[in-house]
Design an enzyme around this catalytic site. Structure first.
Site, PDB file in Angstrom:
ATOM      1  N   HIS A 130      57.540  55.060  45.568  1.00 19.95           N
ATOM      2  CA  HIS A 130      57.458  53.938  44.638  1.00 19.95           C
ATOM      3  C   HIS A 130      57.749  52.625  45.372  1.00 19.95           C
ATOM      4  CE1 HIS A 130      56.886  56.196  40.889  1.00 19.95           C
ATOM      5  NE2 HIS A 130      57.594  57.140  41.494  1.00 19.95           N
ATOM      6  N   ASN A 167      50.495  58.460  45.854  1.00 21.76           N
ATOM      7  CA  ASN A 167      50.813  57.929  44.532  1.00 21.76           C
ATOM      8  C   ASN A 167      52.016  57.000  44.591  1.00 21.76           C
ATOM      9  OD1 ASN A 167      49.853  61.120  43.730  1.00 21.76           O
ATOM     10  ND2 ASN A 167      48.818  59.393  42.792  1.00 21.76           N
ATOM     11  N   ARG A 197      43.536  47.329  58.355  1.00 19.04           N
ATOM     12  CA  ARG A 197      44.465  46.476  59.096  1.00 19.04           C
ATOM     13  C   ARG A 197      45.919  46.644  58.661  1.00 19.04           C
ATOM     14  NH1 ARG A 197      39.913  43.163  58.453  1.00 19.04           N
ATOM     15  NH2 ARG A 197      38.912  42.658  60.441  1.00 19.04           N
ATOM     16  N   ASP A 207      46.887  68.564  41.847  1.00 14.89           N
ATOM     17  CA  ASP A 207      46.320  68.911  40.544  1.00 14.89           C
ATOM     18  C   ASP A 207      44.894  68.400  40.376  1.00 14.89           C
ATOM     19  OD1 ASP A 207      46.819  66.209  40.312  1.00 14.89           O
ATOM     20  OD2 ASP A 207      47.944  66.352  38.436  1.00 14.89           O
ATOM     21  N   GLY A 208      44.388  67.657  41.376  1.00 10.40           N
ATOM     22  CA  GLY A 208      43.029  67.127  41.282  1.00 10.40           C
ATOM     23  C   GLY A 208      42.929  65.840  40.502  1.00 10.40           C
ATOM     24  N   HIS A 248      45.949  63.420  40.474  1.00  7.07           N
ATOM     25  CA  HIS A 248      46.771  62.440  41.175  1.00  7.07           C
ATOM     26  C   HIS A 248      46.147  62.003  42.495  1.00  7.07           C
ATOM     27  CE1 HIS A 248      49.923  63.524  38.319  1.00  7.07           C
ATOM     28  NE2 HIS A 248      50.616  62.487  38.758  1.00  7.07           N
ATOM     29  N   ASP A 304      55.756  67.772  40.389  1.00  6.68           N
ATOM     30  CA  ASP A 304      56.094  66.618  39.548  1.00  6.68           C
ATOM     31  C   ASP A 304      55.962  67.015  38.076  1.00  6.68           C
ATOM     32  OD1 ASP A 304      56.980  64.036  39.074  1.00  6.68           O
ATOM     33  OD2 ASP A 304      55.008  63.113  39.284  1.00  6.68           O
ATOM     34  N   LEU A 335      48.915  57.939  34.483  1.00  4.38           N
ATOM     35  CA  LEU A 335      49.454  59.282  34.637  1.00  4.38           C
ATOM     36  C   LEU A 335      50.965  59.258  34.464  1.00  4.38           C
ATOM     37  CD1 LEU A 335      47.370  60.534  37.692  1.00  4.38           C
ATOM     38  CD2 LEU A 335      47.233  61.389  35.352  1.00  4.38           C
TER      39      LEU A 335
END
Length: 404
Positions: A197, A221, A229, A250-251, A253, A277, A310
């Site tokens: 994060h 994520n 650059r 999971d396809g 994220h 998660d 999400l």
């Protein structure tokens, strides 16, 4: 079943390959030997696996909830036990209960519950993952921005002096809210520090890796991306040899193409490992729940806010392994390592994630098509698919969680 017994008639994953004609010998919750079946003493109980695969139990370092319980909303021993039991039904034998950004009093209650869960030896409980509140608002995901804040001296003192006997201690922080000196202090106190994060660039990320951060939370994520650059946190993590990276497979994220590229690009000795998660929906019939006053919707394998953001993941670890093996066409042995040995190594859980003498007897029996037949923790069967009943949603379940 406890005591001493052997598992025979199986294909056993030892290291990087499956072996036939071998038996797994277990005594008092530990693996004591892997030896030819013909060498198993005649007075030892035998469990015939009937050709099943025997693999290490899954190790999940990011579990927000399960069985209808969100840790933020139910920071109790009972809540942790419900989460662990729910995920054991999908092959996870060790997990870090994960608390997302919340108020200090919720953090304190969670720490107390984690300490009690460790004392009570709750099956499957490995430790605690504090995901926040010391993050970047710019990459908050679904973390409540009103609760995100810099780490103070008081926070550091609490974490290093008061948060002790809770098992593995993993903390996700952002350089925007935590200094390099604070990272060094956390590592010295026994924490595994993960960057997440965060919107910093590759140069800043490299400084924090040098300070002792050894992991990245849910790669791609809620972090600065790889660009030509400015490699961002993604590029820095893939290039930093000792750093390991969690990945939500999971396809939704992360696109499968990005996953394949990352798996090819990651420098060692660190690895990319799988995390779920997972939220409260795993092992429950919930169609949605409330998150910080907002409704989260469960639809078509996704958990989202009304605007489509999400909000955590609706996937279990066995499904992640299947995705990596079948969708990404990754070798089965490597897909399994991403859910077992790699996360165990990343968090320093030396007795987890492998089948070898001295390791905990945490293992799974899988069919050839990767259906879960049974889950064993400490030499005890905690889930048997032939005797399983539908998972009921606890009446006390409510809501709260995180996303990326």
């Amino acid at each position: 079943m406890t005591g001493t017994f052997s598992v025979i008639g199986a294909r056993i994953l030892t290291g990087d390959a499956f072996e036939d004609g071998k038996a797994l010998l277990v005594s008092e919750g530990r693996i004591t030997a892997i030896l030819p079946e013909v060498a198993v003493p005649g007075d030892i109980r035998r469990i015939d696996a009937a050709g099943a695969l025997v693999v290490p139990g899954f190790v999940d370092l990011q579990v927000n909830g399960g069985g209808g319980v969100l840790l933020n909303n139910d920071p109790t021993v009972e809540g942790i036990a419900t989460m662990c039991a729910a995920h054991a039904r999908f092959g996870t034998t060790s997990l870090l209960a994960t608390l997302i950004t919340d108020r200090p009093e919720i953090r304190d209650r969670t720490v107390a519950a984690a300490a009690q869960a460790l004392r009570d030896r709750v099956p499957g409980f490995l430790g605690l993952h504090l995901e926040g509140p010391h993050l970047s608002v710019a990459r908050k995901g679904t973390h409540d921005p009103a609760l995100i804040r810099p780490m103070t001296d008081a926070d550091l003192a609490y974490l290093t002096a008061e948060v002790t006997d809770i098992g593995v201690r993993l903390i996700t922080v952002a350089p925007e809210s935590v200094s390099e000196a604070q990272v060094r202090a956390l590592v010295a106190a026994g924490y595994v520090v993960s960057l997440g994060h965060t919107d910093v660039g590759a140069e800043a990320a490299a400084r924090y890796f040098a300070a002792g951060a050894s992991m990245v939370t849910h790669l791609f994520n809620a972090m600065s991306p790889l660009a030509n650059r400015e490699p961002g946190v993604v590029g820095a993590a893939l290039d930093a040899g000792p750093v390991s990276c969690g990945l939500i497979a999971d396809g939704f994220h992360v696109d499968p193409v990005a996953m394949r590229i990352a798996l090819r690009a990651k420098r060692g000795p660190g690895h990319i490992f799988l995390v779920t998660d997972a939220m409260s929906t795993i092992g429950s019939d919930e169609t949605g729940f409330e998150l910080n006053g907002r409704q989260v919707y469960r639809r078509d394998g996704r958990l989202t806010l009304a605007d489509g953001t999400l909000a955590g993941a609706d996937i279990d670890m066995l499904s992640c392994v299947r995705f990596v093996h079948k969708r990404l066409e990754h070798p089965l042995e490597e897909a399994l390592a991403m859910a077992t040995r790699f996360p165990a190594e990343a968090c320093g859980a030396t007795t987890k994630g492998r089948l070898a003498p001295g390791a905990d007897a945490d293992f799974l029996l899988l069919s050839a098509d990767l259906a879960l037949l049974s889950t064993w923790i400490g030499g005890r069967c905690v889930f048997d698919a032939t005797k399983a009943e539908p998972v009921a949603r606890p009446s006390s379940a409510r809501a709260s969680g995180a996303g990326a």
